[in-house]
Design a protein around this motif. Structure first.
Motif, short mmCIF file in Angstrom:
data_model
loop_
_atom_site.label_atom_id
_atom_site.label_comp_id
_atom_site.label_asym_id
_atom_site.label_seq_id
_atom_site.Cartn_x
_atom_site.Cartn_y
_atom_site.Cartn_z
N MET A 156 0.85 -1.18 0.00
CA MET A 156 0.00 0.00 0.00
C MET A 156 0.90 1.24 0.00
SD MET A 156 -2.80 1.29 2.90
CE MET A 156 -3.54 -0.29 3.02
N SER A 157 0.57 2.21 -0.83
CA SER A 157 1.35 3.44 -0.89
C SER A 157 1.20 4.23 0.39
CB SER A 157 0.89 4.28 -2.08
OG SER A 157 -0.40 4.82 -1.82
N VAL A 158 2.17 5.10 0.69
CA VAL A 158 2.13 5.86 1.94
C VAL A 158 0.96 6.84 1.97
CG1 VAL A 158 3.73 7.72 1.25
CG2 VAL A 158 3.55 7.04 3.66
N ILE A 159 0.58 7.41 0.84
CA ILE A 159 -0.56 8.34 0.84
C ILE A 159 -1.85 7.58 1.10
CG2 ILE A 159 -1.88 9.99 -0.55
CD1 ILE A 159 0.79 10.82 -1.87
N THR A 160 -2.02 6.43 0.46
CA THR A 160 -3.20 5.61 0.71
C THR A 160 -3.20 5.13 2.16
OG1 THR A 160 -3.32 4.92 -1.60
CG2 THR A 160 -4.45 3.52 0.02
N ARG A 161 -2.06 4.72 2.66
CA ARG A 161 -1.93 4.29 4.05
C ARG A 161 -2.34 5.42 5.01
NH1 ARG A 161 3.92 3.47 6.43
NH2 ARG A 161 3.36 3.64 8.62
N PHE A 162 -1.88 6.64 4.72
CA PHE A 162 -2.19 7.80 5.55
C PHE A 162 -3.70 8.06 5.59
CE2 PHE A 162 -2.88 12.39 5.96
CZ PHE A 162 -2.14 12.69 7.09
N TYR A 163 -4.34 8.10 4.42
CA TYR A 163 -5.77 8.41 4.39
C TYR A 163 -6.65 7.26 4.86
CZ TYR A 163 -4.91 12.99 2.58
OH TYR A 163 -4.49 14.29 2.48
N THR A 164 -6.18 6.04 4.70
CA THR A 164 -6.91 4.91 5.28
C THR A 164 -6.90 5.02 6.80
OG1 THR A 164 -6.39 3.50 3.39
CG2 THR A 164 -7.02 2.39 5.43
N ALA A 165 -5.75 5.35 7.36
CA ALA A 165 -5.66 5.55 8.80
C ALA A 165 -6.53 6.73 9.23
CB ALA A 165 -4.20 5.79 9.21
N VAL A 196 -6.88 9.37 -3.96
CA VAL A 196 -5.48 9.60 -4.33
C VAL A 196 -5.45 9.78 -5.84
CG1 VAL A 196 -3.15 8.65 -4.35
CG2 VAL A 196 -4.64 8.26 -2.36
N LEU A 197 -5.03 10.95 -6.29
CA LEU A 197 -5.04 11.27 -7.72
C LEU A 197 -3.82 10.71 -8.43
CD1 LEU A 197 -6.22 14.98 -7.41
CD2 LEU A 197 -7.62 12.92 -7.75
N ASP A 198 -2.67 10.83 -7.79
CA ASP A 198 -1.44 10.27 -8.35
C ASP A 198 -0.42 10.15 -7.23
OD1 ASP A 198 0.62 12.71 -8.56
OD2 ASP A 198 -1.34 13.45 -9.21
N ASN A 205 8.41 9.96 -5.50
CA ASN A 205 8.81 11.31 -5.09
C ASN A 205 7.68 12.16 -4.51
OD1 ASN A 205 11.52 10.96 -5.98
ND2 ASN A 205 10.76 11.17 -8.07
N GLY A 206 6.42 11.76 -4.73
CA GLY A 206 5.33 12.58 -4.22
C GLY A 206 4.00 12.16 -4.79
N GLY A 207 3.01 13.02 -4.58
CA GLY A 207 1.68 12.71 -5.09
C GLY A 207 0.67 13.78 -4.71
N ASN A 208 -0.56 13.55 -5.14
CA ASN A 208 -1.66 14.47 -4.89
C ASN A 208 -2.91 13.69 -4.51
OD1 ASN A 208 -0.66 17.27 -5.81
ND2 ASN A 208 0.00 15.88 -7.43
N ILE A 224 7.67 12.89 -1.04
CA ILE A 224 7.96 11.64 -0.32
C ILE A 224 9.46 11.44 -0.29
CG2 ILE A 224 7.66 9.13 -0.36
CD1 ILE A 224 4.91 9.65 -1.67
N LYS A 225 9.96 10.99 0.86
CA LYS A 225 11.38 10.66 1.01
C LYS A 225 11.47 9.37 1.81
CE LYS A 225 15.70 12.49 2.92
NZ LYS A 225 16.31 13.64 3.64
N ASP A 226 12.26 8.45 1.34
CA ASP A 226 12.44 7.16 2.02
C ASP A 226 11.11 6.45 2.25
OD1 ASP A 226 15.19 7.79 2.18
OD2 ASP A 226 14.93 8.75 4.14
N GLY A 227 10.16 6.62 1.34
CA GLY A 227 8.86 5.96 1.44
C GLY A 227 7.90 6.59 2.43
N LEU A 228 8.26 7.76 2.98
CA LEU A 228 7.43 8.44 3.96
C LEU A 228 7.14 9.87 3.51
CD1 LEU A 228 9.30 7.24 7.18
CD2 LEU A 228 7.07 6.43 6.35
N ILE A 229 6.11 10.48 4.10
CA ILE A 229 5.72 11.84 3.74
C ILE A 229 6.75 12.82 4.28
CG2 ILE A 229 3.98 13.65 4.06
CD1 ILE A 229 1.93 11.28 4.41
N LEU A 230 7.37 13.58 3.38
CA LEU A 230 8.33 14.61 3.77
C LEU A 230 7.63 15.97 3.89
CD1 LEU A 230 11.24 15.45 4.39
CD2 LEU A 230 11.54 15.84 1.93
N THR A 231 6.80 16.30 2.90
CA THR A 231 6.01 17.53 3.00
C THR A 231 4.57 17.23 2.61
OG1 THR A 231 6.42 18.29 0.73
CG2 THR A 231 7.98 19.03 2.42
N GLN A 232 3.67 17.91 3.30
CA GLN A 232 2.25 17.83 2.99
C GLN A 232 1.72 19.25 3.01
OE1 GLN A 232 -0.11 15.43 5.65
NE2 GLN A 232 -2.02 15.97 4.63
N ARG A 233 1.17 19.67 1.89
CA ARG A 233 0.58 21.00 1.79
C ARG A 233 -0.90 20.84 1.46
NH1 ARG A 233 2.91 22.80 -2.48
NH2 ARG A 233 1.09 22.91 -3.80
#
Length: 151
Positions: free
Chosen positions: A1-10, A62-64, A68-71, A97-106
Protein backbone atom coordinates in the motif's frame (compact mmCIF):
# COMPACT_ATOMS: atom_id res chain seq x y z
CA UNK A 1 0.00 0.00 0.00
CA UNK A 2 1.35 3.44 -0.89
CA UNK A 3 2.13 5.86 1.94
CA UNK A 4 -0.56 8.34 0.84
CA UNK A 5 -3.20 5.61 0.71
CA UNK A 6 -1.93 4.29 4.05
CA UNK A 7 -2.19 7.80 5.55
CA UNK A 8 -5.77 8.41 4.39
CA UNK A 9 -6.91 4.91 5.28
CA UNK A 10 -5.66 5.55 8.80
CA UNK A 11 -7.37 8.96 8.74
CA UNK A 12 -10.69 7.43 7.69
CA UNK A 13 -10.26 4.90 10.53
CA UNK A 14 -9.44 7.72 13.00
CA UNK A 15 -6.02 6.15 13.69
CA UNK A 16 -3.85 9.18 14.46
CA UNK A 17 -0.88 7.02 15.52
CA UNK A 18 -0.75 5.29 12.12
CA UNK A 19 -1.13 8.66 10.38
CA UNK A 20 1.85 9.95 12.35
CA UNK A 21 3.89 6.89 11.41
CA UNK A 22 3.51 7.88 7.74
CA UNK A 23 5.60 11.04 8.27
CA UNK A 24 9.34 11.24 7.71
CA UNK A 25 11.34 12.46 10.73
CA UNK A 26 12.05 15.73 8.83
CA UNK A 27 8.43 16.23 7.70
CA UNK A 28 6.66 19.59 7.40
CA UNK A 29 2.91 20.22 7.18
CA UNK A 30 1.01 23.33 6.13
CA UNK A 31 -2.59 24.40 5.53
CA UNK A 32 -4.49 27.69 5.84
CA UNK A 33 -5.00 27.22 9.60
CA UNK A 34 -1.70 25.54 10.55
CA UNK A 35 0.75 27.22 8.13
CA UNK A 36 4.01 25.60 9.26
CA UNK A 37 4.22 22.52 11.49
CA UNK A 38 7.21 20.25 12.00
CA UNK A 39 6.71 16.50 12.21
CA UNK A 40 5.83 16.51 15.92
CA UNK A 41 3.41 19.39 15.41
CA UNK A 42 1.70 17.57 12.53
CA UNK A 43 1.38 14.38 14.56
CA UNK A 44 -0.02 16.32 17.53
CA UNK A 45 -2.47 18.18 15.26
CA UNK A 46 -3.93 14.96 13.84
CA UNK A 47 -4.17 13.46 17.33
CA UNK A 48 -5.93 16.58 18.62
CA UNK A 49 -8.35 16.72 15.70
CA UNK A 50 -9.21 13.02 15.78
CA UNK A 51 -9.61 12.75 19.54
CA UNK A 52 -11.68 15.92 19.90
CA UNK A 53 -13.87 15.68 16.80
CA UNK A 54 -16.32 12.89 17.52
CA UNK A 55 -18.40 13.32 14.38
CA UNK A 56 -15.58 13.61 11.83
CA UNK A 57 -15.99 11.62 8.62
CA UNK A 58 -13.71 11.82 5.59
CA UNK A 59 -13.65 10.59 2.03
CA UNK A 60 -10.56 10.72 -0.18
CA UNK A 61 -9.20 10.03 -3.62
CA UNK A 62 -5.48 9.60 -4.33
CA UNK A 63 -5.04 11.27 -7.72
CA UNK A 64 -1.44 10.27 -8.35
CA UNK A 65 1.56 9.02 -6.45
CA UNK A 66 5.10 7.97 -7.25
CA UNK A 67 8.31 7.53 -5.27
CA UNK A 68 8.81 11.31 -5.09
CA UNK A 69 5.33 12.58 -4.22
CA UNK A 70 1.68 12.71 -5.09
CA UNK A 71 -1.66 14.47 -4.89
CA UNK A 72 -4.92 13.68 -3.17
CA UNK A 73 -8.30 15.30 -2.72
CA UNK A 74 -10.29 14.71 0.40
CA UNK A 75 -13.46 15.92 2.02
CA UNK A 76 -14.15 16.33 5.71
CA UNK A 77 -17.61 16.36 7.27
CA UNK A 78 -17.83 17.43 10.92
CA UNK A 79 -19.41 19.70 13.47
CA UNK A 80 -17.23 22.71 14.29
CA UNK A 81 -16.85 22.63 18.07
CA UNK A 82 -16.87 26.39 18.73
CA UNK A 83 -20.13 27.08 16.87
CA UNK A 84 -21.82 23.68 16.64
CA UNK A 85 -22.23 24.30 12.90
CA UNK A 86 -21.88 21.52 10.30
CA UNK A 87 -18.89 21.84 7.98
CA UNK A 88 -18.16 20.14 4.67
CA UNK A 89 -14.60 21.07 3.74
CA UNK A 90 -12.97 20.14 0.43
CA UNK A 91 -9.19 19.89 0.55
CA UNK A 92 -6.44 19.37 -2.03
CA UNK A 93 -3.23 17.84 -0.68
CA UNK A 94 0.19 17.84 -2.34
CA UNK A 95 2.94 15.58 -1.01
CA UNK A 96 6.65 15.02 -1.41
CA UNK A 97 7.96 11.64 -0.32
CA UNK A 98 11.38 10.66 1.01
CA UNK A 99 12.44 7.16 2.02
CA UNK A 100 8.86 5.96 1.44
CA UNK A 101 7.43 8.44 3.96
CA UNK A 102 5.72 11.84 3.74
CA UNK A 103 8.33 14.61 3.77
CA UNK A 104 6.01 17.53 3.00
CA UNK A 105 2.25 17.83 2.99
CA UNK A 106 0.58 21.00 1.79
CA UNK A 107 -3.19 21.07 2.24
CA UNK A 108 -5.20 23.81 0.55
CA UNK A 109 -8.86 24.74 0.95
CA UNK A 110 -11.07 27.77 0.48
CA UNK A 111 -10.76 29.49 3.85
CA UNK A 112 -13.63 31.89 3.12
CA UNK A 113 -15.97 28.99 2.28
CA UNK A 114 -14.84 27.12 5.39
CA UNK A 115 -15.26 30.15 7.67
CA UNK A 116 -18.78 30.78 6.39
CA UNK A 117 -19.76 27.23 7.28
CA UNK A 118 -17.90 27.06 10.59
CA UNK A 119 -18.58 30.58 11.86
CA UNK A 120 -21.81 31.56 10.12
CA UNK A 121 -22.46 35.19 9.23
CA UNK A 122 -19.24 36.50 10.77
CA UNK A 123 -17.25 33.98 8.74
CA UNK A 124 -19.10 34.89 5.55
CA UNK A 125 -18.52 38.60 6.12
CA UNK A 126 -14.93 38.43 7.38
CA UNK A 127 -13.60 35.13 6.03
CA UNK A 128 -11.68 36.81 3.23
CA UNK A 129 -9.79 39.12 5.63
CA UNK A 130 -6.34 38.53 7.10
CA UNK A 131 -7.84 39.57 10.46
CA UNK A 132 -10.13 36.53 10.70
CA UNK A 133 -7.55 34.14 9.23
CA UNK A 134 -4.98 35.29 11.79
CA UNK A 135 -7.51 35.03 14.63
CA UNK A 136 -8.41 31.45 13.62
CA UNK A 137 -4.71 30.57 13.30
CA UNK A 138 -3.96 31.96 16.76
CA UNK A 139 -6.85 30.01 18.35
CA UNK A 140 -5.79 26.81 16.56
CA UNK A 141 -2.15 27.27 17.62
CA UNK A 142 -3.25 27.76 21.23
CA UNK A 143 -5.45 24.65 21.10
CA UNK A 144 -2.54 22.67 19.69
CA UNK A 145 -0.20 24.01 22.37
CA UNK A 146 -2.66 22.95 25.08
CA UNK A 147 -3.13 19.51 23.52
CA UNK A 148 0.63 18.98 23.32
CA UNK A 149 1.20 20.01 26.93
CA UNK A 150 -1.63 17.73 28.09
CA UNK A 151 0.20 14.75 26.70
Amino acid sequence: MSVITRFYTAFANRDWAEMGACYHREARFSDPVFPDLDVEGARAMWKMLLTSGRELRITYSVLDENANGGNCTWEAYYKFSRSGRQVHNMIASAFTIKDGLILTQRDEFDFWRWSGQALGLNGMLLGWTPFLRNKVRAMAAENLRKARSAG
